[in-house]
Write an enzyme that holds these catalytic residues in place. Structure first.
Site, PDB file in Angstrom:
ATOM      1  N   ASP A  21      -2.998   1.472  -2.291  1.00 42.80           N
ATOM      2  CA  ASP A  21      -2.517   0.322  -1.599  1.00 42.80           C
ATOM      3  C   ASP A  21      -1.489   1.194  -0.385  1.00 42.80           C
ATOM      4  OD1 ASP A  21      -1.798  -2.376  -0.863  1.00 42.80           O
ATOM      5  OD2 ASP A  21       0.198  -2.191  -1.811  1.00 42.80           O
ATOM      6  N   ASP A  23       0.652  -1.364   2.059  1.00 46.81           N
ATOM      7  CA  ASP A  23       2.033  -1.973   2.181  1.00 46.81           C
ATOM      8  C   ASP A  23       2.968  -1.742   0.942  1.00 46.81           C
ATOM      9  OD1 ASP A  23       0.900  -2.530   4.618  1.00 46.81           O
ATOM     10  OD2 ASP A  23       0.519  -4.606   4.404  1.00 46.81           O
TER      11      ASP A  23
END
Length: 269
Positions: A21, A23
């Site tokens: 991922d 963020d």
């Protein structure tokens, strides 16, 4: 989907990939909101839009974002970008990438990416942010591939509609599609995320780990005995002669956001 770099190989029955991922896993904040100031300077949004984005970024950093918050943020950003020139967005991201994003990268994430690459693993960044933002960041950190949200564009401008929303179950679907295309053995592959909304992606691999997890994801990780990693250190600044870096502190963003929030409260009163 977009590629960044050349694929690695493994000696096992299938190739191994590490899915990250973006963020709050690789970088310390929202990759989309981080570009609000450059977008203003490029004439894409006004000062009010910058203040709203700064406050949203402050909330995102301080408390994370659950599914409802992410959905509201998605709706706001897609409506905001309707009519934007795609080429201009790409140019702004490319020109300001190292100034804006490099100071936000976790050193621990950068080290982990390097370790996976040293082991011959492909590194894939999978993010709900727009592909035009995700791909350059993935390339900057040395990822092999990237997957981001695909916006609809007509005559070189965004319509505000979404062709593929890389979020929740769609992230897992993208991971499986890449695995089929590139011959990844998902049972031996890794995934990293901070958010419970990425649980489908984490469950798609045999070696999930959580990074700075939200409360719900931490609970799942403890129950399933998944590794829990803490990323806190920023990447050291690069010499200006090699890559210009102008650090934009989260404290300044939070202060700007707090000012906007205070203004809104006074208006309501």
């Amino acid at each position: 989907m977009s590629d960044a770099g050349s694929p690695g190989t493994t000696a096992g029955t299938g190739r191994i990939a590490a899915f990250f991922d973006l963020d709050k896993t690789v970088i310390a904040t929202s990759s989309t909101l981080a570009f609000s100031k450059p977008f203003r300077h490029g004439g894409l949004i006004n000062r009010r839009g910058v203040l709203k984005s700064a406050y949203a970024q402050f909330v995102f950093v301080a408390s994370g974002a659950d599914a409802d918050q992410v959905e509201r943020m998605r709706a706001h950003l897609t409506s905001l970008c309707a009519g934007w020139d795609v080429a201009q967005v790409r140019a702004i991201v490319e020109e300001t990438l190292h100034d804006i994003v490099h100071p936000l990268v976790y050193a621990e994430a950068a080290d982990l990416v390097a370790a996976h690459k040293a082991d011959g693993h492909d590194v894939v960044v999978v993010s709900a942010s727009g592909a035009e933002i995700v791909a350059p960041i993935a390339s900057m950190i040395g990822a092999t591939h990237s997957v981001g949200t695909e916006m609809v564009a007509v005559d070189g401008r965004y319509t505000g509609e979404i062709a593929f929303y890389c979020y929740g179950p769609n992230k897992a679907a993208a991971v499986r599609e890449l695995a089929e295309r590139n011959g990844y053995d998902l049972s031996r592959s890794h995934a990293y995320s901070d958010s419970s909304t990425d649980l489908p992606m984490l469950e798609a691999v045999g070696r999930p780990s959580v990074v700075n997890p939200d409360r719900a994801l931490r609970k799942v990780a403890v129950e399933r005995e998944w590794p829990v990693l803490a990323f806190t250190k920023p990447v050291p600044p690069r010499p200006r002669s090699a890559t210009p870096v102008v650090a934009i502190g989260l404290g300044a963003m939070a202060a700007t956001g707090a000012a906007w929030y205070g203004l809104q409260r006074r208006r309501k009163r």
